[in-house]
Design a protein around this motif. Structure first.
Motif, short mmCIF file in Angstrom:
data_model
loop_
_atom_site.label_atom_id
_atom_site.label_comp_id
_atom_site.label_asym_id
_atom_site.label_seq_id
_atom_site.Cartn_x
_atom_site.Cartn_y
_atom_site.Cartn_z
N ILE A 1 31.04 -17.30 -44.49
CA ILE A 1 31.49 -17.57 -45.53
C ILE A 1 33.05 -16.62 -45.88
O ILE A 1 33.60 -16.59 -46.98
CB ILE A 1 30.95 -18.28 -46.38
N ASP A 2 33.38 -15.59 -45.29
CA ASP A 2 34.21 -14.57 -45.17
C ASP A 2 35.26 -14.46 -44.98
O ASP A 2 35.65 -14.69 -43.49
CB ASP A 2 33.54 -13.09 -44.24
N THR A 3 36.45 -14.72 -45.87
CA THR A 3 37.52 -15.20 -45.33
C THR A 3 38.26 -14.90 -46.00
O THR A 3 39.60 -15.07 -45.87
CB THR A 3 37.91 -17.12 -45.99
N GLY B 1 28.43 -12.92 -44.58
CA GLY B 1 29.36 -13.10 -44.66
C GLY B 1 30.11 -11.92 -43.65
O GLY B 1 29.67 -11.91 -42.45
N HIS B 2 31.11 -10.45 -43.90
CA HIS B 2 30.75 -9.11 -43.10
C HIS B 2 32.23 -9.75 -42.03
O HIS B 2 32.80 -8.12 -41.89
CB HIS B 2 29.77 -9.69 -42.69
N VAL B 3 32.07 -10.38 -41.27
CA VAL B 3 33.23 -10.32 -40.33
C VAL B 3 34.22 -11.56 -40.98
O VAL B 3 33.80 -12.62 -40.95
CB VAL B 3 33.25 -10.61 -38.86
N ASP C 1 34.64 -2.19 -52.75
CA ASP C 1 35.73 -1.06 -51.97
C ASP C 1 36.98 -2.74 -51.59
O ASP C 1 37.03 -3.57 -51.91
CB ASP C 1 35.02 -1.17 -50.47
N ARG C 2 37.88 -1.62 -51.54
CA ARG C 2 39.28 -2.69 -51.21
C ARG C 2 39.85 -2.48 -52.87
O ARG C 2 41.24 -3.18 -52.99
CB ARG C 2 38.93 -3.41 -50.00
N GLY C 3 39.36 -3.70 -52.60
CA GLY C 3 40.11 -4.45 -53.54
C GLY C 3 40.49 -3.74 -55.66
O GLY C 3 40.09 -2.39 -55.89
N GLY D 1 27.03 -10.56 -50.82
CA GLY D 1 27.50 -9.21 -50.48
C GLY D 1 28.66 -8.77 -50.27
O GLY D 1 29.94 -9.04 -49.95
N ASP D 2 28.78 -6.95 -50.01
CA ASP D 2 30.21 -6.51 -50.00
C ASP D 2 30.43 -6.47 -51.47
O ASP D 2 31.78 -7.30 -51.49
CB ASP D 2 31.31 -7.08 -48.69
N LEU D 3 30.31 -6.47 -52.83
CA LEU D 3 30.96 -6.70 -54.28
C LEU D 3 32.20 -5.79 -53.80
O LEU D 3 33.03 -6.37 -54.94
CB LEU D 3 29.73 -6.30 -55.05
N ASN E 1 26.75 -3.28 -45.97
CA ASN E 1 27.08 -2.56 -45.66
C ASN E 1 27.99 -1.65 -46.36
O ASN E 1 27.62 -0.92 -47.12
CB ASN E 1 27.79 -2.84 -44.64
N HIS E 2 29.08 -2.21 -47.89
CA HIS E 2 29.66 -1.03 -48.04
C HIS E 2 28.98 -1.57 -49.47
O HIS E 2 29.68 -0.11 -50.05
CB HIS E 2 30.80 -2.18 -48.62
N ASP E 3 28.66 -2.63 -50.29
CA ASP E 3 27.42 -1.78 -51.82
C ASP E 3 26.45 -1.11 -51.48
O ASP E 3 26.14 -0.25 -51.35
CB ASP E 3 26.22 -3.30 -51.05
N GLY F 1 31.22 -15.58 -50.52
CA GLY F 1 31.27 -14.03 -49.47
C GLY F 1 31.84 -13.20 -50.24
O GLY F 1 31.73 -13.14 -51.47
N ASP F 2 32.07 -12.22 -49.26
CA ASP F 2 32.69 -11.12 -49.42
C ASP F 2 33.81 -10.91 -50.37
O ASP F 2 35.28 -11.12 -50.86
CB ASP F 2 33.15 -10.10 -48.03
N VAL F 3 33.33 -10.32 -51.45
CA VAL F 3 34.78 -10.04 -52.62
C VAL F 3 35.86 -9.34 -52.97
O VAL F 3 36.53 -9.04 -53.30
CB VAL F 3 34.15 -10.53 -54.36
N HIS F 4 34.21 -7.75 -52.85
CA HIS F 4 34.87 -6.75 -52.55
C HIS F 4 36.48 -6.40 -53.37
O HIS F 4 37.51 -5.54 -53.04
CB HIS F 4 36.26 -6.82 -51.37
N GLY F 5 35.79 -6.25 -54.96
CA GLY F 5 36.37 -6.05 -55.67
C GLY F 5 38.19 -6.90 -56.15
O GLY F 5 38.57 -6.11 -56.52
N ALA G 1 22.01 -13.94 -45.35
CA ALA G 1 22.04 -11.95 -45.35
C ALA G 1 23.71 -11.73 -44.77
O ALA G 1 23.72 -12.36 -44.57
CB ALA G 1 21.33 -12.01 -44.54
N HIS G 2 24.32 -11.04 -45.66
CA HIS G 2 25.35 -9.92 -45.30
C HIS G 2 25.96 -10.30 -44.51
O HIS G 2 26.92 -10.64 -43.61
CB HIS G 2 25.66 -8.47 -45.77
N ALA G 3 25.11 -9.46 -42.57
CA ALA G 3 25.85 -9.54 -41.42
C ALA G 3 25.27 -11.04 -40.78
O ALA G 3 25.43 -10.85 -40.10
CB ALA G 3 26.15 -8.15 -40.79
MN MN Z 1 32.66 -7.15 -45.83
#
Ligand code: MN
Length: 262
Positions: free
Chosen positions: A221-223, A205-207, A66-68, A62-64, A93-95, A21-25, A152-154
Motif C-alpha cells: 500500500i505504498d503509493t 509498504g516500502h516499494v 524522511d523526505r516530506g 512504517g517509514d513515518l 527502514n527509514h525509522d 502506507g509509508d507517510v514519509h513526513g 510488516a514494512h517490507a
Molecule cells: Mn518507504
C-alpha cells in the motif's frame, strides 16, 4: 527485552484496523486521509489529539519519517495515538536509520534523512527524547486479528510469521534483497509476494508504485505520497482502499514513480 521482537505477536487485537502506507513526513496528506477515514485530528499548539471512529485502530506500515515537510508532526500524531492506545506502528527502514541518527550514530543523511534532521533541529530536547523512546519500541512486524493479518514494512515470508531474530528483522525492514545494487543505486529486490501462499494476509509498504499491488493475499500500500503519488489506507477487514493525492512532489526519487514497481 528479548532479542529484537518488541512484542510482534498481537493476535489478541481484532481491530477493525485502518492500515496506512509509508507517510514519509507528509503530515498534510495524513491529516486529510485520517479525516476521510473518520478520525478527528485536533491540534493545540504542538500537541495533537486524534479521535478514531468507535472501535477502530490505526496501523502504520512504517517509514513515518524522511523526505516530506512535516516529519515531527507525523511523529506527534503517531506518538499521541500510541500513547492513547489507538495506533500501532511497525519499524520501517527509514525509522530505523532515523533512530540511529537521533541516537548519535554517524549515518549518511541520504534518501531524505537530511530533511528530517533539518526539521528536528527546531525541536526541543524533550521532544527528541520522546521520539528516541518511541522509535526504540517499534516492533519488527505485527501479527494481528487472531493470526489472520500481518503488517510488516517490507513484507514477510510465510515461514517467518511468528518468528523473530536478525534474518526476520532484515526481511521485514528491507524485503528480499539480493545484495546487489541496480543502475539507480537502489538494492535489487526479489518480489517475494509472487511466491507467497500463506493464509494470513500480509500488508506492507516500502516499494512505492502508482497503484496498490495486491498479489496472493498480500497488499503493498505504498503509493509514493512523498514522490507526488498518493497516501493510501487499507481498511481491515473490509479490504477497502482509501487514498488522497499528494499535495506536491516532496522528494525527487532516483527513478520515476511509474518505474518503481518491482
Ligand atoms: Mn518507504
Amino acid at each position: 527485552m528479548t532479542s529484537d521482537n518488541h512484542t510482534f505477536d498481537r493476535r489478541e487485537l481484532t481491530g477493525p484496523f485502518d492500515i496506512i502506507g509509508d507517510v514519509h513526513g507528509c503530515a498534510d496528506e495524513l491529516e486529510e486521509l485520517l479525516g476521510l477515514l473518520g478520525y478527528e485530528v485536533e491540534w493545540s499548539g504542538p500537541d495533537v489529539a486524534v479521535t478514531p471512529p468507535a472501535g477502530r485502530t490505526l496501523v502504520f506500515v512504517g517509514d513515518l519519517v524522511d523526505r516530506g515537510p512535516r516529519t515531527p508532526d507525523v511523529l506527534r500524531i503517531a506518538m499521541a495515538m500510541a500513547e492513547a492506545g489507538t495506533a500501532l506502528c511497525v519499524d520501517g527502514n527509514h525509522d530505523n536509520k532515523f533512530a540511529r541518527w537521533i541516537n548519535g550514530a554517524n549515518v549518511a543523511r541520504s534518501h531524505g534523512l537530511q530533511a528530517s534532521a533539518d526539521q528536528m533541529a527546531g525541536e526541543n530536547p524533550a521532544f527528541h527524547a520522546r521520539v528516541r523512546k518511541y522509535l526504540a519500541g517499534l516492533p519488527i512486524y505485527l501479527w494481528l486479528d487472531g493470526g489472520a493479518l500481518v503488517v510488516a514494512h517490507a513484507g514477510l515470508k510465510e515461514d517467518m510469521i511468528g518468528q523473530s531474530g536478525g534474518k526476520v528483522k532484515s526481511f521485514a525492514l528491507f524485503g528480499d534483497t539480493t545484495g546487489e545494487v541496480d543502475g539507480f543505486g537502489s538494492p535489487v529486490r526479489r518480489n517475494w509476494a509472487l511466491d507467497y501462499r500463506g493464509d494470513a494476509a500480509v500488508v506492507y509498504g516500502h516499494v512505492a508504485a502508482p497503484e496498490v499491488q495486491a498479489v496472493n493475499n498480500t497488499w503493498c500500500i505504498d503509493t509514493g505520497c512523498c514522490f507526488g503519488g498518493r497516501l493510501t489506507a487499507l481498511r481491515w477487514p473490509e479490504r477497502e482502499l482509501v487514498s488522497v493525492p499528494a499535495r506536491q512532489v516532496w522528494f525527487e526519487g532516483a527513478r520515476p514513480l511509474s518505474d518503481r514497481i518491482r
